[in-house]
Design an enzyme around this catalytic site. Structure first.
Site, PDB file in Angstrom:
ATOM      1  N   TYR A 150      51.769  42.603  23.908  1.00 37.45           N
ATOM      2  CA  TYR A 150      50.922  41.432  23.622  1.00 37.45           C
ATOM      3  C   TYR A 150      49.647  41.477  24.467  1.00 37.45           C
ATOM      4  O   TYR A 150      48.542  41.366  23.935  1.00 37.45           O
ATOM      5  CB  TYR A 150      51.715  40.160  23.919  1.00 37.45           C
ATOM      6  CG  TYR A 150      50.997  38.882  23.562  1.00 37.45           C
ATOM      7  CD1 TYR A 150      50.647  38.600  22.249  1.00 37.45           C
ATOM      8  CD2 TYR A 150      50.691  37.939  24.539  1.00 37.45           C
ATOM      9  CE1 TYR A 150      50.000  37.416  21.918  1.00 37.45           C
ATOM     10  CE2 TYR A 150      50.050  36.744  24.206  1.00 37.45           C
ATOM     11  CZ  TYR A 150      49.711  36.489  22.899  1.00 37.45           C
ATOM     12  OH  TYR A 150      49.078  35.317  22.573  1.00 37.45           O
ATOM     13  N   ASN A 196      48.810  28.082  27.928  1.00 38.60           N
ATOM     14  CA  ASN A 196      50.030  27.502  27.339  1.00 38.60           C
ATOM     15  C   ASN A 196      49.742  26.183  26.623  1.00 38.60           C
ATOM     16  O   ASN A 196      49.201  25.253  27.225  1.00 38.60           O
ATOM     17  CB  ASN A 196      51.080  27.248  28.429  1.00 38.60           C
ATOM     18  CG  ASN A 196      51.523  28.531  29.091  1.00 38.60           C
ATOM     19  OD1 ASN A 196      50.738  29.196  29.760  1.00 38.60           O
ATOM     20  ND2 ASN A 196      52.776  28.908  28.892  1.00 38.60           N
ATOM     21  N   ARG A 200      59.822  29.696  23.870  1.00 39.45           N
ATOM     22  CA  ARG A 200      58.903  29.188  24.885  1.00 39.45           C
ATOM     23  C   ARG A 200      59.553  28.044  25.648  1.00 39.45           C
ATOM     24  O   ARG A 200      60.486  27.396  25.172  1.00 39.45           O
ATOM     25  CB  ARG A 200      57.612  28.714  24.244  1.00 39.45           C
ATOM     26  CG  ARG A 200      56.695  29.831  23.811  1.00 39.45           C
ATOM     27  CD  ARG A 200      55.360  29.199  23.552  1.00 39.45           C
ATOM     28  NE  ARG A 200      54.368  30.138  23.120  1.00 39.45           N
ATOM     29  CZ  ARG A 200      53.991  30.268  21.861  1.00 39.45           C
ATOM     30  NH1 ARG A 200      54.561  29.541  20.915  1.00 39.45           N
ATOM     31  NH2 ARG A 200      53.042  31.112  21.544  1.00 39.45           N
ATOM     32  N   PHE A 259      63.337  23.696  26.442  1.00 43.16           N
ATOM     33  CA  PHE A 259      63.805  22.550  27.241  1.00 43.16           C
ATOM     34  C   PHE A 259      64.044  21.326  26.350  1.00 43.16           C
ATOM     35  O   PHE A 259      65.021  20.597  26.519  1.00 43.16           O
ATOM     36  CB  PHE A 259      62.800  22.210  28.340  1.00 43.16           C
ATOM     37  CG  PHE A 259      62.794  23.166  29.514  1.00 43.16           C
ATOM     38  CD1 PHE A 259      63.732  24.195  29.607  1.00 43.16           C
ATOM     39  CD2 PHE A 259      61.849  23.049  30.544  1.00 43.16           C
ATOM     40  CE1 PHE A 259      63.728  25.084  30.684  1.00 43.16           C
ATOM     41  CE2 PHE A 259      61.846  23.918  31.622  1.00 43.16           C
ATOM     42  CZ  PHE A 259      62.771  24.946  31.694  1.00 43.16           C
ATOM     43  N   TYR A 304      64.262  29.880  34.348  1.00 42.65           N
ATOM     44  CA  TYR A 304      64.302  31.302  34.696  1.00 42.65           C
ATOM     45  C   TYR A 304      63.767  31.482  36.123  1.00 42.65           C
ATOM     46  O   TYR A 304      62.730  30.903  36.478  1.00 42.65           O
ATOM     47  CB  TYR A 304      63.447  32.133  33.719  1.00 42.65           C
ATOM     48  CG  TYR A 304      63.874  32.027  32.258  1.00 42.65           C
ATOM     49  CD1 TYR A 304      65.163  31.623  31.899  1.00 42.65           C
ATOM     50  CD2 TYR A 304      62.983  32.340  31.244  1.00 42.65           C
ATOM     51  CE1 TYR A 304      65.548  31.528  30.562  1.00 42.65           C
ATOM     52  CE2 TYR A 304      63.355  32.252  29.896  1.00 42.65           C
ATOM     53  CZ  TYR A 304      64.645  31.832  29.573  1.00 42.65           C
ATOM     54  OH  TYR A 304      65.008  31.736  28.251  1.00 42.65           O
ATOM     55  N   GLN A 326      57.629  29.256  39.597  1.00 48.89           N
ATOM     56  CA  GLN A 326      56.445  29.801  38.913  1.00 48.89           C
ATOM     57  C   GLN A 326      55.729  28.640  38.196  1.00 48.89           C
ATOM     58  O   GLN A 326      56.376  27.662  37.813  1.00 48.89           O
ATOM     59  CB  GLN A 326      56.823  30.918  37.923  1.00 48.89           C
ATOM     60  CG  GLN A 326      57.566  30.501  36.668  1.00 48.89           C
ATOM     61  CD  GLN A 326      59.068  30.471  36.836  1.00 48.89           C
ATOM     62  OE1 GLN A 326      59.571  30.125  37.902  1.00 48.89           O
ATOM     63  NE2 GLN A 326      59.812  30.785  35.774  1.00 48.89           N
ATOM     64  N   ARG A 379      52.819  26.927  35.360  1.00 52.50           N
ATOM     65  CA  ARG A 379      52.048  27.023  34.120  1.00 52.50           C
ATOM     66  C   ARG A 379      51.267  25.716  33.994  1.00 52.50           C
ATOM     67  O   ARG A 379      51.596  24.705  34.626  1.00 52.50           O
ATOM     68  CB  ARG A 379      52.948  27.177  32.884  1.00 52.50           C
ATOM     69  CG  ARG A 379      53.735  28.468  32.801  1.00 52.50           C
ATOM     70  CD  ARG A 379      52.855  29.681  32.578  1.00 52.50           C
ATOM     71  NE  ARG A 379      53.651  30.886  32.345  1.00 52.50           N
ATOM     72  CZ  ARG A 379      54.138  31.666  33.302  1.00 52.50           C
ATOM     73  NH1 ARG A 379      53.924  31.370  34.580  1.00 52.50           N
ATOM     74  NH2 ARG A 379      54.828  32.752  32.994  1.00 52.50           N
TER      75      ARG A 379
HETATM   76  N1  UDP Z   1      60.925  29.701  31.041  1.00 53.72           N
HETATM   77  C1  UDP Z   1      62.062  29.122  31.583  1.00 53.72           C
HETATM   78  N2  UDP Z   1      63.071  28.760  30.731  1.00 53.72           N
HETATM   79  C2  UDP Z   1      63.001  28.917  29.384  1.00 53.72           C
HETATM   80  C3  UDP Z   1      61.833  29.505  28.826  1.00 53.72           C
HETATM   81  C4  UDP Z   1      60.805  29.889  29.688  1.00 53.72           C
HETATM   82  O1  UDP Z   1      62.165  28.946  32.796  1.00 53.72           O
HETATM   83  O2  UDP Z   1      63.964  28.545  28.693  1.00 53.72           O
HETATM   84  C5  UDP Z   1      59.808  30.072  31.939  1.00 53.72           C
HETATM   85  C6  UDP Z   1      59.291  31.488  31.778  1.00 53.72           C
HETATM   86  O3  UDP Z   1      60.030  32.401  32.577  1.00 53.72           O
HETATM   87  C7  UDP Z   1      57.858  31.344  32.244  1.00 53.72           C
HETATM   88  C8  UDP Z   1      57.475  29.917  31.841  1.00 53.72           C
HETATM   89  O4  UDP Z   1      58.722  29.231  31.630  1.00 53.72           O
HETATM   90  O5  UDP Z   1      57.762  31.444  33.654  1.00 53.72           O
HETATM   91  C9  UDP Z   1      56.637  29.847  30.555  1.00 53.72           C
HETATM   92  O6  UDP Z   1      57.276  30.639  29.594  1.00 53.72           O
HETATM   93  P1  UDP Z   1      56.825  30.682  28.086  1.00 53.72           P
HETATM   94  O7  UDP Z   1      57.752  31.636  27.402  1.00 53.72           O
HETATM   95  O8  UDP Z   1      56.728  29.315  27.533  1.00 53.72           O
HETATM   96  O9  UDP Z   1      55.341  31.272  28.076  1.00 53.72           O
HETATM   97  P2  UDP Z   1      54.524  32.320  28.998  1.00 53.72           P
HETATM   98  O10 UDP Z   1      53.588  31.475  29.766  1.00 53.72           O
HETATM   99  O11 UDP Z   1      55.457  33.070  29.902  1.00 53.72           O
HETATM  100  O12 UDP Z   1      53.864  33.192  28.004  1.00 53.72           O
END
Ligand code: UDP
Length: 312
Positions: free
Chosen positions: A141, A170, A182, A187, A200, A205, A207
């Site tokens: 990607y 995001n 996502r 959630f 995770y 981390q 966003r």
């Molecule tokens: N994440 C999480 N639990 C989930 C899905 C995602 O903790 O069920 C975390 C993921 O590891 C990342 C953040 O949420 O750090 C955003 O993930 P997403 O897949 O929405 O988009 P990204 O910004 O990584 O492209």
């Protein structure tokens, strides 16, 4: 023309264009997009849907503006369709740009904050070149989108196409697929079903989440501006993933608990747009905070969860 117009952002963009009086033709192969996102336009005479893979050369007749939004975009989707993601970012982008060139149409392409990778500059300005692993799992990607930007700039330089590049951070809201993996749909779905919310890593981390109507407003303003270098469009309010989980529990009133799962490889540790450029150039800034946006999305996610339960 909107490539990827059956997707989450593409379909909202179609609504905004139609609301301004344009006629819209969507070109989408429905790999990750859904006809359901456009079903409300079935009787709209100014709307047309063409099922077509843009990686093959195609023709839809004369258009004034090309919005190139076709690509798998969630980590789950682009991991499942890695080759297609690289193809649409490369071949698909050539074809979309060829149409803009042929009809002297303006061009706006959706790029991404993933161009910054796991960023060493924080917040991220458009001038930051990024910190991307070119061979890691996310590279299908990240590098596709970086190549997309390169081709777009080349068509501007060599063929004088009138191009624009939006770097999308995001974004969430109605029409996100419940199972695209996502964090917000995951959630919401887990909270509404009373399942554990899967954080995770340690959830520290970060966003920065933008509600879809704010994001689309940014696209529409950029589409009318003369800026050809990338512009960040995203919400600069930064949250940890754990904050996001707690907010979803609060908004849904769910009694779900939080559990911890392994952090995916190369998952960026932090992400927040510097939107100074969008503010100055477009007079744009987001209006909807995360809690309000989650409340605005709640009915959609409730319905999606109920529909999925009925199908099971
Ligand atoms: N994440 C999480 N639990 C989930 C899905 C995602 O903790 O069920 C975390 C993921 O590891 C990342 C953040 O949420 O750090 C955003 O993930 P997403 O897949 O929405 O988009 P990204 O910004 O990584 O492209």
């Amino acid at each position: 023309m909107v490539t990827g117009g059956a997707g989450f952002l593409g379909s909202h963009l179609c609504d905004a264009l139609l609301a301004e009086g344009w006629s819209v033709v969507v070109v989408d192969n429905l790999l990750t997009g859904r006809r359901a996102n456009l079903v409300h336009l079935n009787n709209e005479p100014r709307f047309e849907f063409v099922e077509q893979d843009i990686c093959k050369s195609f023709e839809v007749g004369k258009v004034d503006y090309v919005f190139h939004f076709a690509s798998p975009a969630s980590p789950e989707d682009y991991h499942a369709h890695g080759i297609e993601t690289l193809q649409v970012g490369s071949l698909g982008t050539f074809h979309a740009l060829d149409i803009a060139r042929k009809y002297a149409a303006k061009f706006l392409v959706s790029s991404t904050s993933e161009c910054y990778g796991d960023p060493l500059e924080h917040p991220q300005k458009e001038t930051y070149w990024g910190h991307v692993n070119p061979i890691g799992p996310r590279s299908v990607y990240d590098e596709a989108k970086r190549f997309t930007e390169a081709v777009t700039m080349a068509y501007r330089r060599y063929h004088k196409v009138d191009t624009r590049i939006v770097r999308i951070f995001n974004t969430y809201g109605p029409r996100m697929q419940l199972n695209d993996g996502r964090v917000v749909p995951n959630f919401m779905k887990q909270a509404l079903r009373g399942e554990d919310l899967t954080v995770y890593g340690d959830g520290r981390q970060t966003r920065s989440f933008c509600y879809v109507s704010d994001e689309i407003d940014g696209f529409m303003r950029l589409a009318k501006a003369d800026e050809h270098l990338p512009v960040n469009i995203g919400n600069p309010n930064e949250f940890t993933i754990l904050d996001c989980a707690r907010m979803v529990l609060n908004v849904t009133g769910s009694k779900s608990r939080i559990c911890y799962k392994e952090l995916p490889k190369d998952d960026p540790k932090q992400r927040r747009p510097d939107i100074t450029k969008a503010r100055q150039l477009l007079g744009w800034q987001p209006k909807i905070d995360l809690e309000s946006g989650l409340r605005l999305s709640l009915d959609y996610f409730k319905k999606a969860v109920a529909e999925e339960t009925a199908v099971r």
